[in-house]
Motif scaffolding. Structure first.
Motif, PDB file in Angstrom:
ATOM      1  N   MET A   1       0.845  -1.180   0.000  1.00 18.17           N
ATOM      2  CA  MET A   1       0.000   0.000   0.000  1.00 18.17           C
ATOM      3  C   MET A   1       0.888   1.241   0.000  1.00 18.17           C
ATOM      4  SD  MET A   1      -2.748   1.350   2.898  1.00 18.17           S
ATOM      5  CE  MET A   1      -3.753  -0.084   2.764  1.00 18.17           C
ATOM      6  N   GLU A   2       0.484   2.207  -0.756  1.00 16.68           N
ATOM      7  CA  GLU A   2       1.207   3.471  -0.827  1.00 16.68           C
ATOM      8  C   GLU A   2       1.202   4.137   0.557  1.00 16.68           C
ATOM      9  OE1 GLU A   2       0.534   7.799  -2.843  1.00 16.68           O
ATOM     10  OE2 GLU A   2      -0.244   6.049  -3.892  1.00 16.68           O
ATOM     11  N   LEU A   3       2.343   4.740   0.932  1.00 15.68           N
ATOM     12  CA  LEU A   3       2.486   5.323   2.272  1.00 15.68           C
ATOM     13  C   LEU A   3       1.443   6.393   2.552  1.00 15.68           C
ATOM     14  CD1 LEU A   3       3.947   5.488   4.970  1.00 15.68           C
ATOM     15  CD2 LEU A   3       5.569   7.058   3.905  1.00 15.68           C
ATOM     16  N   SER A   4       1.169   7.277   1.607  1.00 10.41           N
ATOM     17  CA  SER A   4       0.191   8.339   1.858  1.00 10.41           C
ATOM     18  C   SER A   4      -1.188   7.753   2.134  1.00 10.41           C
ATOM     19  CB  SER A   4       0.132   9.324   0.699  1.00 10.41           C
ATOM     20  OG  SER A   4      -0.259   8.681  -0.489  1.00 10.41           O
ATOM     21  N   LYS A   5      -1.568   6.705   1.433  1.00 12.48           N
ATOM     22  CA  LYS A   5      -2.857   6.034   1.659  1.00 12.48           C
ATOM     23  C   LYS A   5      -2.850   5.348   3.026  1.00 12.48           C
ATOM     24  CE  LYS A   5      -5.888   5.092  -1.218  1.00 12.48           C
ATOM     25  NZ  LYS A   5      -6.948   5.964  -1.684  1.00 12.48           N
ATOM     26  N   GLU A   6      -1.727   4.733   3.368  1.00 11.15           N
ATOM     27  CA  GLU A   6      -1.615   4.063   4.671  1.00 11.15           C
ATOM     28  C   GLU A   6      -1.756   5.069   5.811  1.00 11.15           C
ATOM     29  OE1 GLU A   6       1.200   0.878   7.075  1.00 11.15           O
ATOM     30  OE2 GLU A   6       1.972   1.779   5.228  1.00 11.15           O
ATOM     31  N   LEU A   7      -1.146   6.253   5.661  1.00 12.34           N
ATOM     32  CA  LEU A   7      -1.259   7.286   6.693  1.00 12.34           C
ATOM     33  C   LEU A   7      -2.701   7.787   6.821  1.00 12.34           C
ATOM     34  CD1 LEU A   7       1.983   9.317   5.962  1.00 12.34           C
ATOM     35  CD2 LEU A   7       1.543   7.866   7.951  1.00 12.34           C
ATOM     36  N   GLU A   8      -3.399   7.924   5.701  1.00 18.29           N
ATOM     37  CA  GLU A   8      -4.796   8.359   5.720  1.00 18.29           C
ATOM     38  C   GLU A   8      -5.683   7.345   6.431  1.00 18.29           C
ATOM     39  OE1 GLU A   8      -6.273   9.125   1.798  1.00 18.29           O
ATOM     40  OE2 GLU A   8      -4.640  10.519   1.338  1.00 18.29           O
ATOM     41  N   GLN A   9      -5.414   6.075   6.242  1.00 20.39           N
ATOM     42  CA  GLN A   9      -6.260   5.011   6.790  1.00 20.39           C
ATOM     43  C   GLN A   9      -5.825   4.549   8.177  1.00 20.39           C
ATOM     44  OE1 GLN A   9      -6.238   1.973   3.770  1.00 20.39           O
ATOM     45  NE2 GLN A   9      -7.473   3.184   2.365  1.00 20.39           N
ATOM     46  N   ALA A  10      -4.713   5.039   8.658  1.00 26.25           N
ATOM     47  CA  ALA A  10      -4.174   4.598   9.954  1.00 26.25           C
ATOM     48  C   ALA A  10      -5.078   5.037  11.100  1.00 26.25           C
ATOM     49  CB  ALA A  10      -2.774   5.185  10.145  1.00 26.25           C
ATOM     50  N   THR A  11      -5.009   4.292  12.184  1.00 24.91           N
ATOM     51  CA  THR A  11      -5.702   4.666  13.418  1.00 24.91           C
ATOM     52  C   THR A  11      -4.711   5.456  14.264  1.00 24.91           C
ATOM     53  OG1 THR A  11      -7.058   2.675  13.346  1.00 24.91           O
ATOM     54  CG2 THR A  11      -6.858   3.796  15.478  1.00 24.91           C
ATOM     55  N   TRP A  12      -4.976   6.750  14.395  1.00 20.94           N
ATOM     56  CA  TRP A  12      -4.090   7.646  15.128  1.00 20.94           C
ATOM     57  C   TRP A  12      -4.543   7.732  16.577  1.00 20.94           C
ATOM     58  CZ3 TRP A  12       0.300   9.552  13.008  1.00 20.94           C
ATOM     59  CH2 TRP A  12       0.439   9.423  11.637  1.00 20.94           C
ATOM     60  N   VAL A  13      -3.593   7.631  17.500  1.00 20.85           N
ATOM     61  CA  VAL A  13      -3.884   7.666  18.934  1.00 20.85           C
ATOM     62  C   VAL A  13      -3.167   8.861  19.545  1.00 20.85           C
ATOM     63  CG1 VAL A  13      -3.699   6.402  21.102  1.00 20.85           C
ATOM     64  CG2 VAL A  13      -4.094   5.156  18.964  1.00 20.85           C
ATOM     65  N   LYS A  14      -3.922   9.686  20.259  1.00 25.67           N
ATOM     66  CA  LYS A  14      -3.350  10.874  20.907  1.00 25.67           C
ATOM     67  C   LYS A  14      -2.597  10.455  22.165  1.00 25.67           C
ATOM     68  CE  LYS A  14      -4.795  15.405  22.571  1.00 25.67           C
ATOM     69  NZ  LYS A  14      -5.961  16.279  22.747  1.00 25.67           N
ATOM     70  N   SER A  15      -1.435  11.018  22.353  1.00 25.33           N
ATOM     71  CA  SER A  15      -0.627  10.719  23.526  1.00 25.33           C
ATOM     72  C   SER A  15      -1.350  11.117  24.804  1.00 25.33           C
ATOM     73  CB  SER A  15       0.703  11.478  23.443  1.00 25.33           C
ATOM     74  OG  SER A  15       1.391  11.396  24.668  1.00 25.33           O
ATOM     75  N   SER A  16      -1.276  10.266  25.805  1.00 24.62           N
ATOM     76  CA  SER A  16      -1.884  10.585  27.106  1.00 24.62           C
ATOM     77  C   SER A  16      -1.120  11.698  27.807  1.00 24.62           C
ATOM     78  CB  SER A  16      -1.913   9.342  27.993  1.00 24.62           C
ATOM     79  OG  SER A  16      -0.595   8.892  28.242  1.00 24.62           O
ATOM     80  N   ARG A  17       0.076  11.995  27.340  1.00 23.98           N
ATOM     81  CA  ARG A  17       0.892  13.067  27.926  1.00 23.98           C
ATOM     82  C   ARG A  17       0.681  14.410  27.232  1.00 23.98           C
ATOM     83  NH1 ARG A  17       4.559  11.993  32.304  1.00 23.98           N
ATOM     84  NH2 ARG A  17       4.636   9.755  32.455  1.00 23.98           N
ATOM     85  N   SER A  18      -0.116  14.423  26.187  1.00 27.32           N
ATOM     86  CA  SER A  18      -0.362  15.668  25.459  1.00 27.32           C
ATOM     87  C   SER A  18      -1.186  16.619  26.308  1.00 27.32           C
ATOM     88  CB  SER A  18      -1.104  15.389  24.152  1.00 27.32           C
ATOM     89  OG  SER A  18      -0.268  14.730  23.251  1.00 27.32           O
ATOM     90  N   SER A  19      -0.856  17.876  26.211  1.00 26.76           N
ATOM     91  CA  SER A  19      -1.560  18.915  26.949  1.00 26.76           C
ATOM     92  C   SER A  19      -2.933  19.134  26.337  1.00 26.76           C
ATOM     93  CB  SER A  19      -0.753  20.214  26.900  1.00 26.76           C
ATOM     94  OG  SER A  19      -1.511  21.279  27.418  1.00 26.76           O
ATOM     95  N   SER A  20      -3.948  19.240  27.176  1.00 31.05           N
ATOM     96  CA  SER A  20      -5.299  19.466  26.662  1.00 31.05           C
ATOM     97  C   SER A  20      -5.620  20.945  26.517  1.00 31.05           C
ATOM     98  CB  SER A  20      -6.323  18.809  27.589  1.00 31.05           C
ATOM     99  OG  SER A  20      -6.230  19.376  28.879  1.00 31.05           O
ATOM    100  N   ASN A  21      -4.826  21.814  27.131  1.00 32.85           N
ATOM    101  CA  ASN A  21      -5.161  23.236  27.079  1.00 32.85           C
ATOM    102  C   ASN A  21      -4.225  24.049  26.195  1.00 32.85           C
ATOM    103  OD1 ASN A  21      -2.914  23.128  28.660  1.00 32.85           O
ATOM    104  ND2 ASN A  21      -3.752  24.241  30.388  1.00 32.85           N
ATOM    105  N   GLY A  22      -3.061  23.560  25.894  1.00 36.40           N
ATOM    106  CA  GLY A  22      -2.115  24.345  25.111  1.00 36.40           C
ATOM    107  C   GLY A  22      -2.016  23.926  23.666  1.00 36.40           C
ATOM    108  N   GLY A  23      -2.757  22.895  23.290  1.00 37.61           N
ATOM    109  CA  GLY A  23      -2.717  22.439  21.912  1.00 37.61           C
ATOM    110  C   GLY A  23      -1.449  21.707  21.545  1.00 37.61           C
ATOM    111  N   GLU A  24      -0.676  21.288  22.520  1.00 39.54           N
ATOM    112  CA  GLU A  24       0.570  20.568  22.264  1.00 39.54           C
ATOM    113  C   GLU A  24       0.267  19.074  22.233  1.00 39.54           C
ATOM    114  OE1 GLU A  24       3.000  21.882  25.457  1.00 39.54           O
ATOM    115  OE2 GLU A  24       3.075  23.919  24.718  1.00 39.54           O
ATOM    116  N   CYS A  25      -0.291  18.615  21.140  1.00 43.23           N
ATOM    117  CA  CYS A  25      -0.774  17.243  21.053  1.00 43.23           C
ATOM    118  C   CYS A  25      -0.034  16.448  19.985  1.00 43.23           C
ATOM    119  CB  CYS A  25      -2.259  17.242  20.742  1.00 43.23           C
ATOM    120  SG  CYS A  25      -3.240  18.156  21.944  1.00 43.23           S
ATOM    121  N   VAL A  26       0.357  15.253  20.348  1.00 38.53           N
ATOM    122  CA  VAL A  26       1.049  14.350  19.440  1.00 38.53           C
ATOM    123  C   VAL A  26       0.194  13.108  19.273  1.00 38.53           C
ATOM    124  CG1 VAL A  26       3.109  12.923  19.147  1.00 38.53           C
ATOM    125  CG2 VAL A  26       3.313  15.195  20.146  1.00 38.53           C
ATOM    126  N   GLU A  27       0.123  12.616  18.027  1.00 42.29           N
ATOM    127  CA  GLU A  27      -0.583  11.375  17.745  1.00 42.29           C
ATOM    128  C   GLU A  27       0.394  10.385  17.128  1.00 42.29           C
ATOM    129  OE1 GLU A  27      -5.099  12.728  16.740  1.00 42.29           O
ATOM    130  OE2 GLU A  27      -3.640  12.938  15.119  1.00 42.29           O
TER     131      GLU A  27
END
Length: 70
Positions: A1-27
């Motif tokens: 599968m092409e990487l761009s398609k794989e990234l679109e279809q991936a299940t992204w999970v937000k880090s539990s350490r990401s800040s909820s108020n400052g917008g500093e979020c990593v998936e």
């Protein structure tokens, strides 16, 4: 599968350490070949960093041992 398609279809999970108020979020998404994708959750259509199994393992170990603590 092409990487761009794989990234679109991936299940992204937000880090539990990401800040909820400052917008500093990593998936993170598991990709084929044991790779990991990492992106900014504020820009889900933006770029993603792709890490190999070994690179991701080294990063996780460094986080767990406090190598990035400031």
């Amino acid at each position: 599968m092409e990487l761009s398609k794989e990234l679109e279809q991936a299940t992204w999970v937000k880090s539990s350490r990401s800040s909820s108020n400052g917008g500093e979020c990593v998936e993170v998404a598991a990709l084929s070949g044991k790779r990991r994708g990492v992106r900014d959750s504020k820009d889900s259509n933006g770029p993603a960093l792709i890490f190999t199994f070994g690179e991701w393992g080294a990063f996780v170990r460094a986080v767990k041992t406090g190598d990035f603590d400031i």
